[in-house]
Design a protein around this motif. Sequence first.
Motif, PDB file in Angstrom:
ATOM      1  N   SER A  58      -7.445  -0.490 -11.927  1.00  0.00           N
ATOM      2  CA  SER A  58      -6.497  -1.608 -11.764  1.00  0.00           C
ATOM      3  C   SER A  58      -5.115  -1.315 -12.349  1.00  0.00           C
ATOM      4  CB  SER A  58      -7.056  -2.895 -12.389  1.00  0.00           C
ATOM      5  OG  SER A  58      -8.275  -3.245 -11.762  1.00  0.00           O
ATOM      6  N   ARG A  59      -4.848  -0.076 -12.733  1.00  0.00           N
ATOM      7  CA  ARG A  59      -3.534   0.280 -13.287  1.00  0.00           C
ATOM      8  C   ARG A  59      -2.591   0.675 -12.151  1.00  0.00           C
ATOM      9  NH1 ARG A  59      -4.439   2.464 -18.563  1.00  0.00           N
ATOM     10  NH2 ARG A  59      -2.195   2.912 -18.687  1.00  0.00           N
ATOM     11  N   PRO A  60      -1.323   0.278 -12.213  1.00  0.00           N
ATOM     12  CA  PRO A  60      -0.365   0.576 -11.138  1.00  0.00           C
ATOM     13  C   PRO A  60       0.114   2.034 -11.177  1.00  0.00           C
ATOM     14  CG  PRO A  60       0.724  -0.648 -12.879  1.00  0.00           C
ATOM     15  CD  PRO A  60      -0.722  -0.580 -13.265  1.00  0.00           C
ATOM     16  N   VAL A  61      -0.077   2.724 -10.072  1.00  0.00           N
ATOM     17  CA  VAL A  61       0.312   4.128  -9.957  1.00  0.00           C
ATOM     18  C   VAL A  61       1.184   4.287  -8.724  1.00  0.00           C
ATOM     19  CG1 VAL A  61      -0.532   6.491  -9.585  1.00  0.00           C
ATOM     20  CG2 VAL A  61      -1.798   4.942 -11.090  1.00  0.00           C
ATOM     21  N   LEU A  62       2.281   5.054  -8.854  1.00  0.00           N
ATOM     22  CA  LEU A  62       3.162   5.299  -7.713  1.00  0.00           C
ATOM     23  C   LEU A  62       2.962   6.727  -7.220  1.00  0.00           C
ATOM     24  CD1 LEU A  62       5.488   4.094  -5.972  1.00  0.00           C
ATOM     25  CD2 LEU A  62       7.057   5.383  -7.443  1.00  0.00           C
ATOM     26  N   LEU A  63       2.773   6.866  -5.915  1.00  0.00           N
ATOM     27  CA  LEU A  63       2.635   8.156  -5.263  1.00  0.00           C
ATOM     28  C   LEU A  63       3.800   8.317  -4.287  1.00  0.00           C
ATOM     29  CD1 LEU A  63       1.084  10.753  -4.536  1.00  0.00           C
ATOM     30  CD2 LEU A  63      -0.368   9.374  -3.042  1.00  0.00           C
ATOM     31  N   VAL A  64       4.678   9.286  -4.563  1.00  0.00           N
ATOM     32  CA  VAL A  64       5.848   9.513  -3.714  1.00  0.00           C
ATOM     33  C   VAL A  64       5.512  10.636  -2.743  1.00  0.00           C
ATOM     34  CG1 VAL A  64       8.304  10.073  -3.651  1.00  0.00           C
ATOM     35  CG2 VAL A  64       7.350   8.812  -5.607  1.00  0.00           C
ATOM     36  N   GLY A  65       5.475  10.309  -1.454  1.00  0.00           N
ATOM     37  CA  GLY A  65       5.117  11.287  -0.442  1.00  0.00           C
ATOM     38  C   GLY A  65       3.955  10.778   0.392  1.00  0.00           C
ATOM     39  N   GLY A  66       3.885  11.232   1.665  1.00  0.00           N
ATOM     40  CA  GLY A  66       2.848  10.697   2.542  1.00  0.00           C
ATOM     41  C   GLY A  66       2.106  11.739   3.345  1.00  0.00           C
ATOM     42  N   GLY A  67       2.225  13.021   2.969  1.00  0.00           N
ATOM     43  CA  GLY A  67       1.573  14.081   3.730  1.00  0.00           C
ATOM     44  C   GLY A  67       0.163  14.371   3.262  1.00  0.00           C
ATOM     45  N   THR A  68      -0.344  15.528   3.680  1.00  0.00           N
ATOM     46  CA  THR A  68      -1.733  15.881   3.356  1.00  0.00           C
ATOM     47  C   THR A  68      -1.925  16.111   1.861  1.00  0.00           C
ATOM     48  OG1 THR A  68      -1.224  18.204   3.854  1.00  0.00           O
ATOM     49  CG2 THR A  68      -2.164  16.877   5.625  1.00  0.00           C
ATOM     50  N   VAL A  69      -0.897  16.638   1.189  1.00  0.00           N
ATOM     51  CA  VAL A  69      -1.006  16.836  -0.261  1.00  0.00           C
ATOM     52  C   VAL A  69      -1.110  15.483  -0.958  1.00  0.00           C
ATOM     53  CG1 VAL A  69       0.131  17.721  -2.318  1.00  0.00           C
ATOM     54  CG2 VAL A  69       0.210  19.037  -0.198  1.00  0.00           C
ATOM     55  N   ALA A  70      -0.272  14.545  -0.540  1.00  0.00           N
ATOM     56  CA  ALA A  70      -0.335  13.196  -1.106  1.00  0.00           C
ATOM     57  C   ALA A  70      -1.693  12.557  -0.841  1.00  0.00           C
ATOM     58  CB  ALA A  70       0.785  12.334  -0.521  1.00  0.00           C
ATOM     59  N   LEU A  71      -2.252  12.823   0.339  1.00  0.00           N
ATOM     60  CA  LEU A  71      -3.573  12.288   0.674  1.00  0.00           C
ATOM     61  C   LEU A  71      -4.629  12.767  -0.318  1.00  0.00           C
ATOM     62  CD1 LEU A  71      -5.622  10.867   2.524  1.00  0.00           C
ATOM     63  CD2 LEU A  71      -5.620  12.929   3.957  1.00  0.00           C
ATOM     64  N   ARG A  72      -4.581  14.067  -0.673  1.00  0.00           N
ATOM     65  CA  ARG A  72      -5.569  14.607  -1.633  1.00  0.00           C
ATOM     66  C   ARG A  72      -5.440  13.907  -2.985  1.00  0.00           C
ATOM     67  NH1 ARG A  72      -4.173  19.723   0.672  1.00  0.00           N
ATOM     68  NH2 ARG A  72      -2.928  20.272  -1.165  1.00  0.00           N
ATOM     69  N   LYS A  73      -4.212  13.705  -3.440  1.00  0.00           N
ATOM     70  CA  LYS A  73      -4.006  13.034  -4.722  1.00  0.00           C
ATOM     71  C   LYS A  73      -4.450  11.575  -4.647  1.00  0.00           C
ATOM     72  CE  LYS A  73      -2.236  16.786  -6.310  1.00  0.00           C
ATOM     73  NZ  LYS A  73      -3.104  17.690  -7.103  1.00  0.00           N
TER      74      LYS A  73
END
Length: 465
Positions: free
Chosen positions: A12-27
Amino acid sequence: MHALPVFLRLESRPVLLVGGGTVALRKARFLCRARARVTVVAPAIDPALATLLEQHGGEWLRRRYRRGDLAGRDLVIAATADETVNAAVADEAAARRLPVNVVDTPALCSFTFPAIVDRDPLLVAIGTGGASPVLARAVRRRLETQLPAGFGRLARFLGDCRDRVRAAVSDESARRRLLEQLAEGPIAEQVLAGDEAGAAAAVDALLARGEAPRGEVFLIGAGPGDPDLLTFRALRLLQRGDVILYDRLVGKGILELARRDAELLYVGKRRAEHTVPQDEINRTLVELARQGKCVVRLKGGDPFVFGRGGEEMDELARAGIPFQIVPGITAANAAACYAGIPLTHRDYAQSVRFVTGHTKDGELRHRWEEFQSPTETLVFYMGLVGLPIICEQLVAHGRDPATPVALVEKATSPEQRVITGTLGTMMSVVEAEKPEPPTLIIVGDVVRLAAELGWYSPVEGRVVR
C-alpha cells in the motif's frame, strides 16, 4: 560490503515508475508482487503493463515525467531509454531524499534490484551492486536448484511454531537450538514432504516432554587457511555454532563465515607459548556443551592429523557429550597441491609419510633409518625450528645430500611462498630467505616437479610458472 541488503515493506506504499517499456514491465511485476501502490508515468506503455496496473489497482499518467511527480512517493524507479529523463528523476529523488533506482545506471542509483529466489516468505536476494546482473542471475539459478519449493511452506510452519517455543523454553540459547533442530531435523523433513499435521503433532510432543536441547560439539577441520577449501558440511555446522574455539592456524576468512552472534574464543598455541593448555581446552568443550550450547572446535588442517582431535574426542566421549567429527584438508595435501608438488608420482615416489617436525627439548626422536627410501616422499609438519636436525639426520643415515627439499610458507594464503633447495643446501637457503611459521617441509624427488608444473598462486587464482 558495498551496500546494505535490506527488505522493504511496500504494501500500500506509493511508488512511482517512470517509463512504460518492457524493462518497466519487469520492475512493475516485482512491485505488484510486493503489493505496492504503483503509478506509472509515460506517454505510452506496453499493453501487458497496462493490464498489470488494471489488475492491481495501479495508475497510469499518460504523459512525460515532470519535476514534482515524486511528491508524496516513498520510492521511485526510472526505466526509460532517455538518459536525460533518467538523470532528472535521479536528481529530484536525491533532492527529496527518496530511494531511487535508475535501470542499468548504477552511478545514479541509491538502491539496486537483486536477483531473487522466491520461496515466500523465505526470500533470497543476490546482488552485485549493479556490477554484473548476469552473474547475480547465474547464482540465482544455482540456488533455485538447491532450495525446494517446499521451503516456503517450512518457513511458514516454523513461524507458526515460534510463539509456542518461546512460551515453552525460556533460555535463549536453548530456544535457538530447538528452533535449529526443527529447521534441520526430521520434523522439517515431514513438512517438506507435505505432512504438516504430523510435523505439528511432533512439535507438540517435543514441547510436552519439556526436554531442553542437549549441547553438542563439532570438531571441524578448517583446512590450511583458504576458506574455499572448507567442506560443505564444515560450513553448515560452523554456522550453527553458539561458541567457536579456534586456533592460530584458522584463517580470518573462515571465522567471517561463522554466525554473526557467535562467541569467538581464541585457544591458539605456538611454539613454547600455549595460550590455553590442551587440558583446559578439553574441559571448556565439555562445560560449554553441558550448558546446552552448540560448540564448534575449529582446527587448522584436519583434526586427526597432528591436530590433537583424538584427545578432545576422548574427553567428550568420557563426558557423554554428543559430538561430530568433520574432516578437513590436511596441510600436507594443500601445501603440496598449491606448490605444484605431487606427493606421489609413478616415476618418483610410490609412498608418502607424514612426520612431526616439532622438537622436544631440542631433539627430534625418530627412527631416521626408516626414512631412507628414495621413492618415498617425507612431509614434516611444524618443522621450521627442527629443520637443521631433519637435514642432518637424514643425510647422516644415508639420504643423498642432493635430495630436493621444499619449504612451503603460509600455504594457500595470499602470503604463500615456496622455498626450494636440497638437504645439503636448505639451511643456507632458509637463513637467507627467513621464512616464518606456519611452514611445511617436503623432502623427495617429487619436489623437482614444481619447476616443471608450476604452482598455484592464491593471489592470482591460477597456476604460475
